[in-house]
Enzyme design. Structure first.
Site, PDB file in Angstrom:
ATOM      1  N   CYS A 165       0.827  -1.215   0.000  1.00 43.95           N
ATOM      2  CA  CYS A 165       0.000   0.000   0.000  1.00 43.95           C
ATOM      3  C   CYS A 165       0.856   1.259   0.000  1.00 43.95           C
ATOM      4  O   CYS A 165       0.924   1.980  -0.986  1.00 43.95           O
ATOM      5  CB  CYS A 165      -0.905   0.018   1.224  1.00 43.95           C
ATOM      6  SG  CYS A 165      -2.166  -1.244   1.245  1.00 43.95           S
ATOM      7  N   GLU A 225       4.071   1.479   2.154  1.00 43.96           N
ATOM      8  CA  GLU A 225       5.194   1.227   3.050  1.00 43.96           C
ATOM      9  C   GLU A 225       6.530   1.410   2.337  1.00 43.96           C
ATOM     10  O   GLU A 225       6.840   0.656   1.408  1.00 43.96           O
ATOM     11  CB  GLU A 225       5.106  -0.192   3.617  1.00 43.96           C
ATOM     12  CG  GLU A 225       3.776  -0.539   4.254  1.00 43.96           C
ATOM     13  CD  GLU A 225       2.851  -1.312   3.323  1.00 43.96           C
ATOM     14  OE1 GLU A 225       2.231  -0.669   2.452  1.00 43.96           O
ATOM     15  OE2 GLU A 225       2.752  -2.530   3.454  1.00 43.96           O
TER      16      GLU A 225
END
Length: 804
Positions: free
Chosen positions: A445, A447
């Site tokens: 997502c 990170e």
């Protein structure tokens, strides 16, 4: 300065006028969209057979032999018109089964897979029977069962009540990594084998430490040789198909496929097509070895660009078509999750994040023609994978920024935008070198990590910050069940000051973060003991040099990254209590307690709910009162998380994002003092509560900048939705960039946009067959809207629709 070779490429490829999709690309895309996912049992059969054959071997050897068994025996095929080849299952978009991680949940859910309200999988009765016959072998042998045995009762109780969930790795593989793709392209897998064998030659087997290293390095050699043979199988298949092909053009393509697969990934790539195929074999096998998602290509435009640059005979049209075809292949990878995890990861996501732009290791702009081509590939294929992203810094070319915004305008929810100005300092604060921090990519997502060097364990847990507040307001007792979960910190009516309330919140937070860490570390240990990954480990520094797998701490950088969910709800709740109870004394704590217990029932309850929503300051409107509380509420979680260490010798680092877990985590939280009704979704990421950000997009992002994004170094996520009319022209594009820059200059690290009207989404709910290819942004990923559970669809529809 642009080199002569780059200038020649720029003369050939006009980045401002890139080719659209070819007829081949459109046909293959349409064929993909028509596929309904199925369950594939082949991998489960092969790994079970292999484990039975190797029961007397060390676990690393068993894992390598299992991968070898799968790759040597699985069904392979080449679809019509394909150029980039390689399949995960017996059919495209099917999901394999990984019983070594967990399978009891699947045995329980087999008959419900086709009846799900989201992420449906077809499965025949014959396949169900095969799996039911295989699963008993795995009793007591899975990572899930070992992790459970290592957890305390208190930790398991907290999970059962929705305080946090570690279901991602608890039931599945880890993933969440980017490997050293450049190493494979440059040296080939034969080069990696040679390095491993050279390290083996240095060992003295009488040394006990060397014995363990020898086992690991042997597993690396076995696994890499198996991948080479896997590619050679496709070479033989393509050659055989060519001998039967009557169309001369297709025959020539098949012979070229055969030549390429016979060469890569064993040997170094030379042409663009060879580099793409070599990359795909690596990407594919990583997801056959383990069912961890978020296997991310990361800085694809950097390590693939030299091969595009060197391929003098390649036309712009053919280069774009090859890239488009690879982008379609990403979507064929799939995964079946348990029903609980599916609610947190709705839409068949695999989170294969591919990022372009940013700075290089020296801090200079790294944009190149392939950066633009990747964005064009997303526009040409209009699918949900790869999850395309862009790194932005102070010298990002305006043309690239505008190209990204034009793709955003298509309504795919991509690209996501990331801020070099604050992500690089955040990574420096976690111990990365400056050069490595500049070279970051994005996993899954949101990170950040440096590819090929990091075992980050991102997405290690979803931590329900709103549930901790609820427990704070109820003296550590879950009001939904009456069970005591946390320490006694005082009845709500006894918390006479706001400072007393915050002290109780911090105490509860510290307690439950401890249980979270215990649970994450239990799962971490279980993966190290039962599911090390030799092929994956061989592509990450310093595993071969150390003679350790990733799961044993072999990576150069090691982290664990759990994320907090519900920041805005907690901020608005605390702001309401501070303002209306403690300062204005407009309502009593007793009245608040009763209203929450009754879910704001009756006229009096609804009246109080309206007061809480309308008279208290709200995060998301650039109001310092609420924004400062949001800062402190999130920081309380982050500071607790970063205190801890994982079994691989790395540190915990917090993040603030939910995937789509804000929906199921909201379902286990009762009514909250922000006026939210019991069981309804929590706020998405660091976004404001839906409907409470009434001051426009600029005010919303200014509120988000008040959070500490540097301490939340595992990533923060900001979703924003615009009506298509808001960005329909050049002015709209300029406004979109301006909003992004407001966030990034203020300290925010990420933003992504859904550009779609509610009327389209409602029509898609009513007429799903007309919208099978409709892609929307869910959270840190995009998905087909019609594949989502209704609750997730409603959450997307309910988000504030911004205009300029």
């Amino acid at each position: 300065m642009t080199s002569m070779a780059e200038q020649e490429l720029l003369n050939k490829i006009d980045v401002l006028q890139l080719p659209g999709p070819t007829a081949r690309v459109e046909a293959i895309r349409e064929r993909f969209i028509a596929i309904t996912p199925e369950i594939c049992v082949e991998r489960a059969q092969l790994i079970t057979a292999s484990y039975k054959e190797t029961e007397d071997q060390p676990i690393l050897i068993r894992r390598a032999r299992a991968l070898e068994k799968i790759l040597d025996n699985m069904v392979i095929f080449i679809q019509p018109d394909e150029i980039i080849v390689g399949n995960q299952c017996t059919k495209p978009r099917s999901a394999p089964v990984f019983p070594e991680f967990s399978c009891k949940w699947l045995a329980d859910e087999l008959d419900r897979l086709e009846k799900r309200t989201g992420d449906v999988f077809l499965i025949s009765e014959e396949k169900k029977a095969i799996l039911r016959d295989l699963f008993p072998y795995w009793d007591g042998k899975t990572t899930n069962e070992l992790a459970t045995a290592l957890m305390t009762k208190e930790a398991k109780d907290a999970q059962a009540h929705g305080v946090f969930t570690v279901g991602n790795y608890y039931f599945n593989g880890v993933g969440h990594i980017g490997v050293d793709y450049a190493l494979v392209l440059d040296k080939g897998l034969a080069g990696i084998i040679a390095v491993a064998e050279a390290e083996m030659a240095k060992l003295e087997l009488a040394n006990p430490a060397h014995m363990a290293k020898h086992v690991f390095l042997s597993s690396v050699v076995i696994a890499n040789k198996a991948v080479i043979r896997f590619a050679e199988r496709f070479a033989a298949l393509a050659e055989g198909m060519a001998s039967q092909e009557t169309d001369e053009a297709r025959r020539a393509e098949l012979l070229e496929i055969s030549r390429v697969c016979a060469k890569v990934p064993a040997a170094p790539a030379e042409t663009f097509a060879e580099a793409l195929q070599s990359f795909w074999f690596v990407q594919l096998v990583l997801q056959i070895e383990s069912n961890g998602h978020s296997i991310s290509p990361m800085r694809f435009d950097q390590y693939l660009f030299p091969y595009l640059l060197a391929d003098k005979d390649l036309t712009a049209e053919k280069a774009q078509e090859l890239l488009d075809l690879l982008f379609i292949k990403f979507n064929e990878i799939n995964k079946v999750r348990d029903e609980g995890s599916t609610k947190a990861f709705g839409g068949y996501p695999m989170f294969q994040n591919l990022i372009v732009g940013g700075v290089d290791r020296e801090g200079e702009d790294a944009t190149n023609p392939l950066s633009y081509m990747c964005l064009q590939a997303t526009a040409n294929t209009k699918l949900y994978q790869p999850s395309i992203s862009i790194r932005v810094h102070s010298d990002t070319p305006r043309a690239l920024y505008e190209k990204a915004a034009e793709v955003t305008r298509l309504g795919l929810g991509m690209p996501a935008y990331y801020n070099d100005r604050f992500i690089i300092p955040a990574l420096l604060s976690r111990g990365l070198t400056r050069e490595d921090a500049r070279d970051y990519g994005i996993i899954g997502c949101v990170e950040p990590q440096v590819g090929g060097k990091t075992e980050g364990w991102h997405d290690a847990a979803f931590f329900n910050i709103a549930k901790v507040l609820e427990l704070t307001l109820n003296d550590g007792v879950d009001p939904l069940t009456g069970d005591r979960l946390g320490p006694a910190t005082g009845e709500l009516t006894s918390l006479a000051t706001y400072d007393a309330l915050m002290a109780a919140y911090r105490t509860q937070m510290a307690y439950f973060v401890t249980l979270l860490v215990l649970s994450d570390n239990a799962v971490d240990v279980a993966h190290g003991q039962r599911a090390p990954l030799p092929f994956l480990s061989s592509l990450v520094a310093d595993c071969i040099a150390k003679g350790k797998s990733l799961q044993q701490g072999g990576a150069h950088y090691n982290f664990t990254g759990p994320q907090g969910v519900g920041v805005a709800n907690v901020a608005d709740s605390l702001a309401a209590l501070k303002k209306l109870v403690y300062e204005d004394q407009a309502v009593s704590l007793a009245a608040i307690k009763d209203a929450l217990a009754d879910d704001f029932a009756g006229v009096a309850g609804e009246s109080l709910r309206q007061m809480l929503q309308n008279r208290a300051p709200k995060y998301g409107n650039d109001e310092p009162y609420a924004d400062e509380i949001a800062h402190e509420a999130a920081l309380t979680y982050c500071r607790e998380v970063e205190k801890y260490t994982n079994p691989r010798g790395g540190k915990f680092q917090p993040g603030l994002y939910p995937v789509s877990a804000n929906v199921p985590l909201g379902a286990v939280v009762g009514a909250t003092p922000d006026g939210r009704k019991a069981g309804t979704p929590l706020a998405d990421g660091v976004s404001p509560v839906s409907g409470m950000d009434h001051s426009g997009p600029t005010a919303s992002v200014k509120s988000v900048t008040k959070l500490d994004h540097v301490i939340a170094s595992n990533g923060t996520l900001l979703n924003m939705k615009f009506h298509p009319n808001a960005v329909k022209d050049e002015r709209g594009i300029a406004n979109l960039i301006a909003v992004t820059e407001t966030l990034f200059n203020g300290g925010g690290t990420h933003i992504q946009y859904n550009v779609i009207g509610k009327e389209t989404l409602r029509d898609a709910q009513d007429n799903p067959d007309n919208y099978r290819g409709l892609v929307v942004r869910v959270a840190g990923y995009s998905a087909f809207f019609t594949s989502l559970d209704r609750a997730i669809q409603e959450d997307i529809i309910s988000r504030t629709e911004q205009m300029f």
